[in-house]
Design an enzyme around this catalytic site. Sequence first.
Site: not given
Lengths: 406, 406
Positions: A162-164
């Site tokens: 999700w961060d990426l």
Amino acid sequence: MTILSGLRLTECAAFIAGPFATMSLAALGAEVIRIDPLEGGLDYHRWPVTAAGRSLYWAGLNKGKKSVSIDLRAPEGRELAQAIITAPGEDAGLFITNFPATGWLDFEKLKALRGDLIMANILGNRDGSTALDYTVNCAVGFPAVTGTPGDPKPTNHVLPAWDLLCGMTAATGLLAAERHRRKHGVGQLLKIALSDIALAVVGDLGFIAEVQINGDARERHGNHIFGAFGHDFETRDGRRIMVAAVSLGQWKTLCKATGIGEAVTALERAQGLDMSREGDRFAARDALAQLLTPWFVARTLAEAAASLDAEKACWGLYQSFSQLVNEDPRCSSASGLFAPVDHPGIGATLTPRSPIDFTACEPLPPGVGPHLGQHTDEVLLNVLKLSSGQVAALHDKGIVGGSVRA
Amino acid sequence: MTILSGLRLTECAAFIAGPFATMSLAALGAEVIRIDPLEGGLDYHRWPVTAAGRSLYWAGLNKGKKSVSIDLRAPEGRELAQAIITAPGEDAGLFITNFPATGWLDFEKLKALRGDLIMANILGNRDGSTALDYTVNCAVGFPAVTGTPGDPKPTNHVLPAWDLLCGMTAATGLLAAERHRRKHGVGQLLKIALSDIALAVVGDLGFIAEVQINGDARERHGNHIFGAFGHDFETRDGRRIMVAAVSLGQWKTLCKATGIGEAVTALERAQGLDMSREGDRFAARDALAQLLTPWFVARTLAEAAASLDAEKACWGLYQSFSQLVNEDPRCSSASGLFAPVDHPGIGATLTPRSPIDFTACEPLPPGVGPHLGQHTDEVLLNVLKLSSGQVAALHDKGIVGGSVRA
């Protein structure tokens, strides 16, 4: 000339989403200035670290950027950072942060210094409350369907997906806003919440509709591919292969390579299924896996690979990170994606450039992970047009750091 | 006006990466024309499907697009598709495909029809060979470190993370190339390999450097967060919570909320550790998890949540997809991200708009998943400027489909 030559962005961020967004744009040739406090940001010591304590994570996510260190607690330091963020230039004035956009990072305050500023603020949740990849992922349902079927415990995945995805979404948003500014002359504030990234994907992929339309939710299927056929198999020499037959073409090549055609026909008759339909392959997944198991058990990896490749079947080899680095030619200088880069304070590592090839522009070689504050003087002199005397005075007062060590 | 008003892209793609790229740009207001064969593309029946066989996945990944169906085996159909891809317009002439860029999809052939065409070709591997999310993920190492420690078998994660990241990377690349074309007048071919997306991330996050510099590779740590403290805990009423203490601030709030401060001090003395250091928290992860377990076991979810929130500790609740949809206010019309949308042939589902808020532009409401070929006539009339007689003739010859049903 690289694809984003001339574009300048400033970053006050930490961890993955913000730094990954700008690292990806730096890899396309944008000038990215990362501003950190004198002692480094929250992620400056994030693991993995070297024996000497240098963060390999920080080096990777900040490669190709210019690092500036400033005392951000001092009013004079904050003014300096604001000046860098809002410095003039047609292709400048883009800013990204995952810190609260308040105080000296308030959009209206920055906008007063540069009227057409584009600022992307990455949030945890839409309401401004904290959320990390780990606390978002558990909530959106994936750990409940990952891992061994029957296990009542959730399985977190390790990739900070999700961060990426949030970072790359921010990169897309920044370029969209820059396009809008070029056409209409106005900047703006972008807000992107990490949890919204995950929630939107859960909707995009049909998981919400499955609950609302079909009245049921996805179950845990282990290493089976949902809705088609795909599974992992062990070879005679103890390696593991993932085979995938999502499309009909992939299914046919898998049957041909492994010679299970007749057995599949018998299975179809016995169970009233048609394996040319992906849903039927999924319904029969356990039986199909059982049909294939003896074929893999009887072959070494090399033998299985040769047969699968001869028919262009779709498969992948399970590898540890060490095996990937030491044995996979795609993860080597020969691939075109990587080159060995000497990162100061760390050493030479195989380092990726941008995964996008632009045929009309030169590829930029992989970036170097900077020293903290390595480019402080360069940015003060070239972007803020300070004199060397002014820069020296800022060092003397302890308002800026770095550079001297570089 | 939306952020990408006026931009027009054409898509000949299937599954996730390509469709997700253009769906994300359509959600920002771009006009996206998806061209499919008369019977639908390879992903037209991809699971999950409704009882009547309509793909919820296809609807989700193609919402907000214009669907055109053409007989792509017929030369006349291929010419029609080429004409749509290369139709004039300053803001048009962007194309994405994950099919082999050969034959009628050869870049040079398309470029002959529109000199400044921007084309993004999504590949499996850099050499053009096939790879899917599943066959890439196994190779880059994550399944080997996902799941229960000690389990020798790999654990695939369920989220198609590489596909999604590849799609958003393609969206970023397309906007970068469009910027370049606006400045310099030239189009180009972009190539993006799914496996390169994953390989680059493995480098960016420090996994390659860990092998090369530290001489060891990541191990399997179950639901522990690597390099800091974070773990899942069961509450008295059988719910599960993920707590995260990556930053020092998060660690302090967690200690305060759960009252483990004194026990932590004792542990630090006994083990010679300093829990203000993230690495030491990771080293003591099992002991810390043991310290926290009784606190959670003694509390219901509501009680634990109240205490954690009072200190602004960082935590998330594990939810199934059903729980997410039925119980989480972030996954509702009230959140601002979702609205109920009636998708023809499927029904009303909670549907997300773009997760990016652009403060200077109107948000576009969530898109509708089109009927296959719903916009064939509209595109032929408005983009290709055909007469209604010409469109009728194409229908009569069976070269185009759809629209009639719409």
